[in-house]
Design an enzyme around this catalytic site. Structure first.
Site, PDB file in Angstrom:
ATOM      1  N   SER A  57       0.866  -1.181   0.000  1.00 33.97           N
ATOM      2  CA  SER A  57       0.000   0.000   0.000  1.00 33.97           C
ATOM      3  C   SER A  57       0.896   1.223   0.000  1.00 33.97           C
ATOM      4  O   SER A  57       2.032   1.171   0.482  1.00 33.97           O
ATOM      5  CB  SER A  57      -0.894   0.019   1.241  1.00 33.97           C
ATOM      6  OG  SER A  57      -1.495   1.294   1.420  1.00 33.97           O
ATOM      7  N   TYR A  92      -2.122  -0.159  10.459  1.00 28.82           N
ATOM      8  CA  TYR A  92      -2.187  -0.603   9.069  1.00 28.82           C
ATOM      9  C   TYR A  92      -0.900  -0.249   8.329  1.00 28.82           C
ATOM     10  O   TYR A  92      -0.315  -1.085   7.637  1.00 28.82           O
ATOM     11  CB  TYR A  92      -3.396   0.036   8.383  1.00 28.82           C
ATOM     12  CG  TYR A  92      -3.544  -0.349   6.930  1.00 28.82           C
ATOM     13  CD1 TYR A  92      -4.030  -1.602   6.569  1.00 28.82           C
ATOM     14  CD2 TYR A  92      -3.208   0.541   5.916  1.00 28.82           C
ATOM     15  CE1 TYR A  92      -4.166  -1.960   5.241  1.00 28.82           C
ATOM     16  CE2 TYR A  92      -3.343   0.197   4.580  1.00 28.82           C
ATOM     17  CZ  TYR A  92      -3.826  -1.061   4.244  1.00 28.82           C
ATOM     18  OH  TYR A  92      -3.945  -1.414   2.927  1.00 28.82           O
TER      19      TYR A  92
END
Length: 257
Positions: free
Chosen positions: A141, A154
Site C-alpha cells: 500500500s 495498518y
C-alpha cells in the site's frame, strides 16, 4: 502476451475486492486459480463463477493467521498441482493513531497482515524451490512509504510486507523465485463503500467524492486495474523483474503537493 496457461496460482483473499479481480483475471488468462479465503461460501461461489466462464478454480477455507492451517491447505494443493505463483493479497484495515490503537487491535492487524503473509511464504517457498522457481507477489500500500493520517497499525503492517518483499527477493534469487509487490492508493471496493456507509451515514456521496479526489488523477482505482498490473508482474514477460515495489496510485505519492 501475459498468458498463464498451465500455471497454478494461489490467491489469498481471492474472493472479494482486489483479490476477486486478480482471481478472475488470472483465470481468464489460463491459470488454475486456488482461492484461499476465510469465507468459504463466498470463495466457492467465485470459483463456481470462474468455472462457468470456462476457467479453472478451486476454493479453500483457511485462516492465514494460523500457520498450521496454512501449511495443511497448501500441502494439500501441492499434492494435486505444482504451485507456480503466490499472491499475498489478504489483509485487514484499521483506523487509529498510536495512542488510540488498542493492543488487541494492533495484535489483530499484525496476525493477519504480517504473520499471515509470513505463514504463506513459509508454506509455499519450499514448493516453489522444488518446482525450480516461481513468482511471489505481495499486496502492499502507499501507506507503507507515505504518512497517512489515522492508519498507524495498518501502515506498520504494510511497511513490514514491503521489506519482506525485498528480503524474499534477495534470499531466493538462486532458486529462481521472483518476488515483487504492488502499492495501490485507494481502490473502489465493497470495503470502501461499507466504510463510508458506516462512518459517514447520509454523507456517502460527499465522502466518496472527497476520498476520490485525494488521488491527483481525480478518482479511485478499479480493482481490475490492480489485477492488470499483478498479471504483468506474474507473467513470463516480467521475468527480469524482482525486488521491486510498484506504485499504482493515480499520482498520490509523487504529485500530491
Amino acid at each position: 502476451m501475459f498468458r498463464l496457461d498451465n500455471k497454478v496460482v494461489l490467491v489469498t483473499g481471492g474472493a472479494s475486492g482486489i483479490g476477486l479481480a486478480i482471481s478472475q483475471t488470472f483465470a481468464r488468462q489460463g491459470a488454475y486459480v486456488h482461492i484461499l479465503e476465510l469465507n468459504i461460501d463466498l470463495a466457492s461461489q467465485v470459483a463456481e463463477e470462474i468455472k462457468q466462464e470456462g476457467g479453472q478454480a478451486q476454493a479453500h477455507k483457511v485462516d492465514i493467521s494460523k500457520q498450521a492451517d496454512v501449511v495443511e491447505v497448501i500441502n494439500q494443493i501441492a499434492e494435486q498441482h505444482t504451485i507456480n505463483i503466490l499472491i499475498n493479497n489478504a489483509g485487514i484495515a484499521h483506523i487509529g493513531k498510536a495512542h488510540t490503537t488498542s493492543e488487541e487491535d494492533f495484535d489483530r492487524i499484525v496476525n493477519v497482515n504480517i504473520k499471515g503473509v509470513y505463514n504463506c511464504l513459509f508454506s509455499v517457498i519450499p514448493h516453489l524451490q522444488k518446482a525450480g522457481g516461481g513468482v511471489i507477489l505481495n499486496m502492499v500500500s502507499i501507506a507503507a512509504t507515505v504518512g497517512i493520517p489515522d492508519r498507524f497499525a495498518y501502515s506498520t503492517s504494510k511497511g513490514a510486507v514491503y521489506t519482506m518483499t525485498l528480503s524474499v527477493a534477495k534470499d531466493y534469487l538462486a532458486d529462481g523465485i521472483r518476488c515483487n509487490s504492488i502499492s495501490p492508493a485507494r481502490v473502489h471496493t465493497p470495503f470502501v463503500d461499507g466504510f463510508i456507509a458506516k462512518n459517514y451515514p447520509g454523507q456517502e456521496k460527499e465522502m466518496f467524492d472527497k476520498l476520490s479526489k485525494t488521488q491527483p488523477i481525480g478518482r479511485m482505482a478499479k480493482p481490475e486495474e490492480i489485477a492488470g498490473l499483478a498479471l504483468y508482474l506474474c507473467s513470463d514477460e516480467a521475468s527480469f523483474i524482482t525486488g521491486c515495489d510498484y506504485l499504482i496510485d493515480g499520482g498520490f505519492e509523487k504529485l500530491n503537493n
